[in-house]
Design an enzyme around this catalytic site. Sequence first.
Site, mmCIF file in Angstrom:
data_model
loop_
_atom_site.group_PDB
_atom_site.id
_atom_site.type_symbol
_atom_site.label_atom_id
_atom_site.label_comp_id
_atom_site.label_asym_id
_atom_site.label_seq_id
_atom_site.Cartn_x
_atom_site.Cartn_y
_atom_site.Cartn_z
ATOM 1 N N LYS A 173 0.740 -1.211 0.486
ATOM 2 C CA LYS A 173 0.028 -0.010 0.388
ATOM 3 C C LYS A 173 0.762 1.135 -0.137
ATOM 4 O O LYS A 173 1.543 1.361 1.068
ATOM 5 C CB LYS A 173 -0.718 -0.058 0.824
ATOM 6 C CG LYS A 173 -1.664 1.125 1.529
ATOM 7 C CD LYS A 173 -3.256 1.570 2.382
ATOM 8 C CE LYS A 173 -3.580 2.781 2.702
ATOM 9 N NZ LYS A 173 -4.308 2.537 3.888
ATOM 10 N N LYS A 200 -2.188 -1.620 -3.647
ATOM 11 C CA LYS A 200 -2.964 -0.844 -3.445
ATOM 12 C C LYS A 200 -1.928 0.697 -3.987
ATOM 13 O O LYS A 200 -1.228 0.579 -2.994
ATOM 14 C CB LYS A 200 -3.764 -1.018 -2.118
ATOM 15 C CG LYS A 200 -4.464 0.632 -2.402
ATOM 16 C CD LYS A 200 -5.368 0.113 -0.661
ATOM 17 C CE LYS A 200 -5.458 2.152 -0.772
ATOM 18 N NZ LYS A 200 -6.320 1.553 0.974
HETATM 19 N N1 LIG Z 1 -6.315 3.113 6.198
HETATM 20 C C1 LIG Z 1 -8.175 3.524 5.950
HETATM 21 C C2 LIG Z 1 -7.773 3.976 3.918
HETATM 22 N N2 LIG Z 1 -7.920 2.261 3.974
HETATM 23 C C3 LIG Z 1 -8.730 2.440 2.448
HETATM 24 C C4 LIG Z 1 -8.275 3.233 2.076
HETATM 25 C C5 LIG Z 1 -8.132 4.185 0.840
HETATM 26 C C6 LIG Z 1 -9.634 3.812 -0.015
HETATM 27 C C7 LIG Z 1 -9.760 4.789 -0.952
HETATM 28 O O1 LIG Z 1 -9.110 5.490 -1.586
HETATM 29 O O2 LIG Z 1 -10.350 4.328 -2.118
HETATM 30 C C8 LIG Z 1 -7.422 4.053 3.159
HETATM 31 C C9 LIG Z 1 -7.384 5.865 3.042
HETATM 32 C C10 LIG Z 1 -6.478 6.438 4.093
HETATM 33 O O3 LIG Z 1 -4.691 4.904 4.003
HETATM 34 O O4 LIG Z 1 -5.707 6.665 3.926
#
Ligand SMILES: NCc1[nH]cc(CCC(=O)O)c1CC(=O)O
Length: 624
Positions: free
Chosen positions: A201, A254
């Site tokens: 991520k 991601k």
């Molecule tokens: N940590 C929480 C999380 N889980 C999924 C997303 C992003 C999902 C999206 O943008 O559709 C996020 C936001 C982040 O990490 O700031």
Amino acid sequence: MSKMDISSILQGGYAHPLSRKWQAKRQLTKAMFMYPIFITDDPDASVEIPSLPGQRRWGVNKLEGFLRPLVEKGLESVILFGVPLTCVKDGRGTPADDVNGPVILAIKKLRSLFPSLYIATDVCLCEYTDHGHCGVLHEDGTINTEPSVDRIAEVAVNYARAGAHCVAPSDMMDGRIKAIKRGLIDAGFGNKVTLMSYSAKFASALYGPFRDAAGSAPSFGDRKCYQLPPTAKGLARRAIQRDAAEGADIIMVKPSLPYLDIIADAAELTPDHPIACYQVSGEFAMIHAGAKAGVYDLKTMAFETTESLVRAGATLILSYFTPDFLEWLWRRAFAFTSTAMADLRLQTLIAITTILLLGTSYSALYGTYLDTSNALLTHLPHPLAKTHYFASKSNPLNVYFIKKAWGWTSLVFIFSYLTSPAQMRTRQRLYKYLFLTGVWIVFTSWFFGPALLDRVAVYSGGECVYQLPDGQVQTAPVEVCYAKSAISPQTHEHLFREAAPQSFIGLPEGWRTVPRIRRGHDLSGHVFLLTMATLFLADQLRASFKFKAWWNGLHMWAVASNIVLISIWLLGTYTTSVYFHSPFEKFTGYLLGVASFVLSQLPFFSQSSPRQTTSRPQQADGRE
Ligand SMILES: NCc1[nH]cc(CCC(=O)O)c1CC(=O)O
């Protein structure tokens, strides 16, 4: 001979739309899509999220209305994100696993509403901490890894306890996969719950709309010390391998589109794991924005991007486009089945026509039909009634079914309609039924007075007659016949006194008879109704088969009863054609039945079928 080298030519291999399809190693399927859903703590909320077109924050009470149509369209999995708006946030994200919090309530609700729906939950603290970071912090604001991991694991286990099929930590704390797996095993969920790791991520600019939606932006700093630097291919590969080794069941990358190489890496490094990717909020918003700006067509771009993810190696796509893909992929399937099933109506027409022709020819050859226009024969039983089962008008098929043909047809239609998948319960389908019911009423029982079939008989030379006990045939004004009730000297004294004074005197006590119209063209009402009903039912069946993938148990029974009724009507058509009415009367009945059905097939009554864009196989620029 052409100067082209054999090795230069590739286009022959993808000239046709079908051969282009074959170029994909794997096709998009509905099961590949997992739908992210935002659940808030106001149970009745349904609030639009401005930066995510078409997406909303939902309250627990609204989930059924929102998801039922999608489940009926083939939605198989969701991933839940909690959006607490009223709770008290703290340093350790206490509200994350509050038993009365939105996520846990939603898990339980969805499990009971949709037993077959796969429920994943995002596991993270950022929506629940007062500082908005994904873990627990030291005094100085840096991540305190161990308590973070313990807390994340605790939340994950509590989601599993509530009934989640899958927990998906997105926090990016080191070592949380091992801790969650341990926690799941110790709590007895080792063999029940999937652990999907957001392994690679990245600290992306594409989470903006999500953070708006979830209210999870950090109150200070950023997430660069735990989410991966976008340039870090090596770190991503290490994280993927580490999480696989720590017990992740699914590896996720991601965001998705800017990280196709990482998806491909994941597929290569962990070839024995499903590879998920998250088409995040910013990607979704970007695709919409570009389409709105006229840069490309939304659907074309949605397909191009997701198909790229599959090509790179993804087996599971978390996407806000999920509802759209359920629709789009359904249309693709529909384009196929509608041609496959297009002819069920035609096949039924051929079947009923053949049966009528056979039965009528038999009746003419062997003289088995009762000429109902002969007034002297009308009231007698069919001459063959003793020896031929179906020649008797009182046979059960006739009494319980054919005489109530439209009632049975209506019953089966209503059963089938009510048990149909949502997208089949269209208004047009009801109109079709109501129209044919109208035709039935007009022809058989009422037309601003007498039924149209009776009028036809009268206009074509029919008379209203009745027979006295001594065999004499008497004529009455047609109005007496139109009334469709029995007559007797008591009810129609005038009539009997004038027409047959001598027999009037000798009539037995309590004698009565029903007068009938004879000698005119007595169009076969049974053939008319059975033809219309059979074609109508076949049309209904065709609609059902189009949506076969969405049948529930009850609809299967509806389809079965539909098939049984069609068979009964075909048998009824055969017995009627062998034993009743002249060939010409059967023919007009048949024509009327077919014509009514054909009218019900006019575009006005049919569901507007999805538009199809068919590309010509060879376009100059080679594109579809
Ligand atoms: N940590 C929480 C999380 N889980 C999924 C997303 C992003 C999902 C999206 O943008 O559709 C996020 C936001 C982040 O990490 O700031």
